[in-house]
Design an enzyme around this catalytic site. Structure first.
Site, short mmCIF file in Angstrom:
data_model
loop_
_atom_site.label_atom_id
_atom_site.label_comp_id
_atom_site.label_asym_id
_atom_site.label_seq_id
_atom_site.Cartn_x
_atom_site.Cartn_y
_atom_site.Cartn_z
N CYS A 1 -4.57 -1.36 -1.87
CA CYS A 1 -4.76 0.08 -2.03
C CYS A 1 -5.76 0.32 -3.15
CB CYS A 1 -3.42 0.72 -2.37
SG CYS A 1 -3.51 2.45 -2.84
N ASN A 2 -6.78 1.09 -2.87
CA ASN A 2 -7.81 1.36 -3.88
C ASN A 2 -7.28 2.26 -4.99
OD1 ASN A 2 -10.72 0.51 -2.61
ND2 ASN A 2 -9.22 1.01 -1.04
N THR A 3 -6.45 3.21 -4.62
CA THR A 3 -5.91 4.16 -5.59
C THR A 3 -5.08 3.43 -6.65
OG1 THR A 3 -5.82 5.78 -3.82
CG2 THR A 3 -4.53 6.28 -5.79
N ASP B 1 0.87 -1.18 0.00
CA ASP B 1 0.00 0.00 0.00
C ASP B 1 0.90 1.23 0.00
OD1 ASP B 1 -2.28 1.66 0.31
OD2 ASP B 1 -2.04 1.68 2.47
N SER B 2 0.27 2.39 -0.15
CA SER B 2 1.04 3.63 -0.08
C SER B 2 1.54 3.89 1.35
CB SER B 2 0.16 4.81 -0.50
OG SER B 2 -0.92 4.91 0.41
N TYR C 1 -0.71 8.73 -2.08
CA TYR C 1 -0.69 8.54 -3.52
C TYR C 1 -1.94 9.19 -4.15
CZ TYR C 1 2.81 4.66 -3.54
OH TYR C 1 3.94 3.87 -3.43
N GLY C 2 -3.01 9.22 -3.37
CA GLY C 2 -4.32 9.56 -3.93
C GLY C 2 -4.50 11.00 -4.38
N CYS D 1 -10.97 3.26 0.59
CA CYS D 1 -9.54 3.49 0.80
C CYS D 1 -9.18 2.64 2.00
CB CYS D 1 -9.28 4.97 1.09
SG CYS D 1 -7.59 5.29 1.66
N THR D 2 -8.09 1.89 1.89
CA THR D 2 -7.77 0.94 2.97
C THR D 2 -7.31 1.63 4.25
OG1 THR D 2 -5.59 0.63 1.95
CG2 THR D 2 -7.29 -1.00 1.42
N HIS D 3 -7.06 2.92 4.19
CA HIS D 3 -6.75 3.67 5.42
C HIS D 3 -8.01 3.96 6.24
CE1 HIS D 3 -2.87 4.53 3.51
NE2 HIS D 3 -2.45 5.14 4.60
N GLU E 1 -1.87 8.51 8.66
CA GLU E 1 -0.41 8.32 8.66
C GLU E 1 0.26 9.08 9.81
OE1 GLU E 1 1.77 6.55 6.41
OE2 GLU E 1 -0.06 5.56 5.72
N1 DGL Z 1 -4.74 3.12 1.16
C1 DGL Z 1 -4.74 3.84 -0.08
C2 DGL Z 1 -6.05 3.57 -0.83
O1 DGL Z 1 -6.71 2.58 -0.53
C3 DGL Z 1 -4.45 5.29 0.18
C4 DGL Z 1 -3.91 5.99 -1.00
C5 DGL Z 1 -3.15 7.26 -0.68
O2 DGL Z 1 -1.99 7.14 -0.28
O3 DGL Z 1 -3.69 8.34 -0.88
O4 DGL Z 1 -6.42 4.27 -1.73
#
Ligand code: DGL
Length: 270
Positions: A73-75, A10-11, A42-43, A186-188, A152
């Site tokens: 990660c969804n992005t 993931d990011s 990343y998003g 988003c997995t966060h 984060e």
């Molecule tokens: N966990 C990432 C997702 O599911 C976050 C992406 C990001 O870093 O913005 O999209």
């Protein structure tokens, strides 16, 4: 039989919500986690940068000779899944399909909210995946770009007043649409569950893809007959592109077990 590890990335920290669920479903499997916290989020970045970062992350994981890749990660799933799938010779799992199918099963009034990073929402991937499964579902979406940096930054921010204020700003319009289910795209975001639920109200179901992704991984492992030999002890390895001192306590909190052997990676080398 295949004793190699599953690579999950993931990011940053969010993919650990998926890692944890896979560990529950497949306790005999070894796993490697990479979180690119040094370059998160990343998003908010362009498609080109998201693809470039994804390919570097994958090259790093592949250098560990893994048997399967989970894009937690969804992005990255929205922007790079097709590319990654076309170049790798191991199975690749993404998270959006699982989130969309869970949400479609959960909604009763066929009004679904979707939240995610700016890149995920603007890609329209969730909206398309949901309407492919059920074209009668109305979707309402909102990008929540400040959520990932909040997560984060550390656990003390997740249930804070500032998090609540930001969530109110993002989510109040969605609440007014009458959605009965909200996709945490988003997995966060599962780490902000309490805050998001406070704003949406208990009657709105919050759906994350982690559980369903873990089921997909398990199914794939058995279908392809690549499960680990049960007499071999599984091993977990953790890597971050940012400070290990910051990563380890947060990683331990999210997973619910002590992580003390994380290593730092210079991801730009890959
Ligand atoms: N966990 C990432 C997702 O599911 C976050 C992406 C990001 O870093 O913005 O999209």
């Amino acid at each position: 039989m295949d004793n190699r590890a599953i690579g999950v990335f993931d990011s940053g920290l969010g993919g650990l919500t998926v890692f944890k669920e896979i560990a529950k479903h497949l306790p005999g499997e070894s796993m490697i986690y990479f979180g690119d916290s040094g370059r998160a989020p990343y998003g908010t970045k362009s498609k080109e940068i998201i693809i470039k970062y994804t390919l570097q992350d994958i090259r790093f994981l592949m250098s560990h000779d893994i048997k399967m890749v989970v894009i937690a990660c969804n992005t990255m799933s929205a922007h790079s899944f097709d590319i990654v799938k076309s170049i790798l010779n191991v199975p690749v799992i993404e998270v959006i399909g699982a989130g969309a199918s869970t949400a479609v099963l959960e909604t009763r009034n066929k009004k679904l909210g979707i939240i995610g990073t700016s890149a995920t929402i603007s890609s329209g991937t969730y909206q398309k995946a949901i309407n492919k499964l059920d074209s009668n579902i109305e979707t309402y979406h909102r990008a929540c770009p400040l959520f990932v940096p909040l997560v984060e930054e550390g656990q003390e921010w997740w249930d804070s007043d500032i998090a609540l204020r930001i969530a109110q700003e993002y989510l109040s319009p969605l609440k007014q649409t009458g959605v009965d289910t909200l996709v945490l795209g988003c997995t966060h975001y599962p780490l902000l569950y309490k805050t998001i639920s406070k704003v949406m109200g208990e009657e709105v179901r919050l759906v994350s893809s982690a559980f369903e992704v873990a089921r997909v991984v398990k199914r794939m492992i058995f279908e392809k007959n690549i499960q680990r030999d049960e007499h071999c002890r599984p091993e977990y390895r953790y890597y971050t592109s940012d400070s290990v001192e910051k990563f380890e306590p947060l990683c331990s909190t999210i997973l619910g077990w002590q992580v003390s052997s994380a290593q730092k990676v210079d991801i730009e080398k890959y």
